[in-house]
Scaffold this active site. Structure first.
Site, PDB file in Angstrom:
ATOM      1  N   VAL A 177      29.831 -34.711 -18.834  1.00  0.00           N
ATOM      2  CA  VAL A 177      31.200 -34.454 -18.381  1.00  0.00           C
ATOM      3  C   VAL A 177      31.378 -34.802 -16.911  1.00  0.00           C
ATOM      4  CG1 VAL A 177      31.787 -32.753 -20.129  1.00  0.00           C
ATOM      5  CG2 VAL A 177      30.596 -32.011 -18.052  1.00  0.00           C
ATOM      6  N   CYS A 178      30.447 -35.568 -16.374  1.00  0.00           N
ATOM      7  CA  CYS A 178      30.575 -36.071 -15.011  1.00  0.00           C
ATOM      8  C   CYS A 178      31.171 -37.475 -15.037  1.00  0.00           C
ATOM      9  CB  CYS A 178      29.214 -36.112 -14.329  1.00  0.00           C
ATOM     10  SG  CYS A 178      29.267 -36.735 -12.634  1.00  0.00           S
ATOM     11  N   ILE A 179      32.207 -37.696 -14.235  1.00  0.00           N
ATOM     12  CA  ILE A 179      32.835 -39.026 -14.177  1.00  0.00           C
ATOM     13  C   ILE A 179      32.709 -39.626 -12.781  1.00  0.00           C
ATOM     14  CG2 ILE A 179      34.409 -38.615 -16.098  1.00  0.00           C
ATOM     15  CD1 ILE A 179      36.606 -38.020 -14.041  1.00  0.00           C
TER      16      ILE A 179
END
Length: 320
Positions: free
Chosen positions: A178-180
């Site tokens: 969920v890291c962008i």
């Protein structure tokens, strides 16, 4: 004009470990425990210090079972948390930032006479002057606390954090589900290359943080020299996971969001994370058992009896 050199790098899915001669009669004989700081833990893997993964009850659940944990730093009273854990006869492991609020929280811990056994400096890029100042402050005020510094992604950064006083270093930037950050900024390093570089550069333990999608990725990280592995999505979706439970068309899901997401920040500013829904999976106990059994199998394939067998296990590159 400067010339940019492009170096091919590897992620967990790009390699596999090469089987060695098994020396144990049963995989059950393999020891998955790991010495980390002042304590020994049942497994070399733990849940990410994210608000959608852990809360105080989750931390207690892990500690009671001999697993390591780190409480997140968002809207947490570290004095009350540490006191609650110590009153329950368990170790205290907290996360801190680098801003003025953190200094006030540390002052409150000192005033209360509380020294947590573990502390994690938790910022997006710990290779910075604010982290250097905070590390010096923590080591002066809490000399008996085992300090984990992160996150970083290069050997040079790892060496600096070690020289600044960190007792362990957390490696991995922008590898989480969920890291962008890599999409928003263009910065990221694959985890096999990151872990190999950082672990070879320092004498203190390295924690491989991010990118775990299969149980076997844990063994791969340890083979690269990591002492511990941190994972987020792996521990999301269970009863004991901190994310909210949601029902959609008769199916149940739990929220999983990044620390730099709008959902966690409460505002759309410097957003480098996102929120997703993961299927509800029931009790986390079955995961903990399976993770340990799978790692025992990994040790047996590596030709050993404990985690030491995995370090330096030969790898092969997967042809694409």
């Amino acid at each position: 004009m400067s010339i940019v050199t492009i170096t091919p790098e590897l992620n967990y899915g790009d390699v596999y470990l090469v089987p060695q001669k098994t020396v144990v009669d049963s995989r059950k004989d393999c020891d998955t425990s790991v010495a980390f700081g002042p304590r020994r833990f049942a497994m070399p893997v733990y849940a990410s210090n994210m608000k959608s993964v852990i809360n105080e009850a989750t931390c207690r659940h892990f500690a009671e079972r001999g697993w390591f944990y780190t409480m997140h730093r968002f809207n947490v009273d570290p004095v009350a948390f540490c006191r609650n854990m110590h009153d329950a006869g368990l170790f205290a492991s907290i996360s801190v930032g680098v801003n003025d609020e953190t200094y006030a929280q540390l002052d409150a811990l000192r005033a209360a006479g509380i020294s947590p056994e573990y502390m994690t400096l938790d910022i997006a890029n710990a290779w910075c002057v604010k982290a250097e100042r905070m590390i010096a402050h923590v080591k002066k005020q809490f000399p008996d606390t085992f300090l984990i510094g992160g996150n970083i992604a290069t050997a040079d950064a790892a060496r600096d954090l070690e020289s600044w006083g960190c007792d362990a270093i957390k490696a991995g930037i922008a590898g989480g589900r969920v890291c962008i950050t890599k999409n928003k900024t263009g910065f990221h390093r694959p985890m096999i290359s990151t872990t190999l570089d950082c672990a070879a550069a320092v004498k203190v333990p390295v924690i491989a943080d991010g990118g775990i999608s299969e149980h076997g990725d844990i063994a791969k990280a340890l083979a690269c020299g990591a002492t511990m592995v941190m994972a987020g999505s792996l521990f999301a979706g269970y009863d004991e996971s901190a994310g909210g439970l949601i029902e959609i068309e008769g199916k149940h899901y739990k929220e999983y969001f990044g620390s730099a997401s709008e959902h966690n920040k409460g505002a759309y500013v410097n957003v480098e994370g996102k929120k997703i829904l993961v299927p509800y999976k029931g009790s986390i106990e079955k995961l903990l058992v399976e993770l340990q059994q799978d790692l025992q199998s990994s040790i047996s394939y590596a030709g050993g009896r404990d985690l030491a067998a995995l370090k330096g296990t030969p790898m092969v590159l997967v042809a694409r």
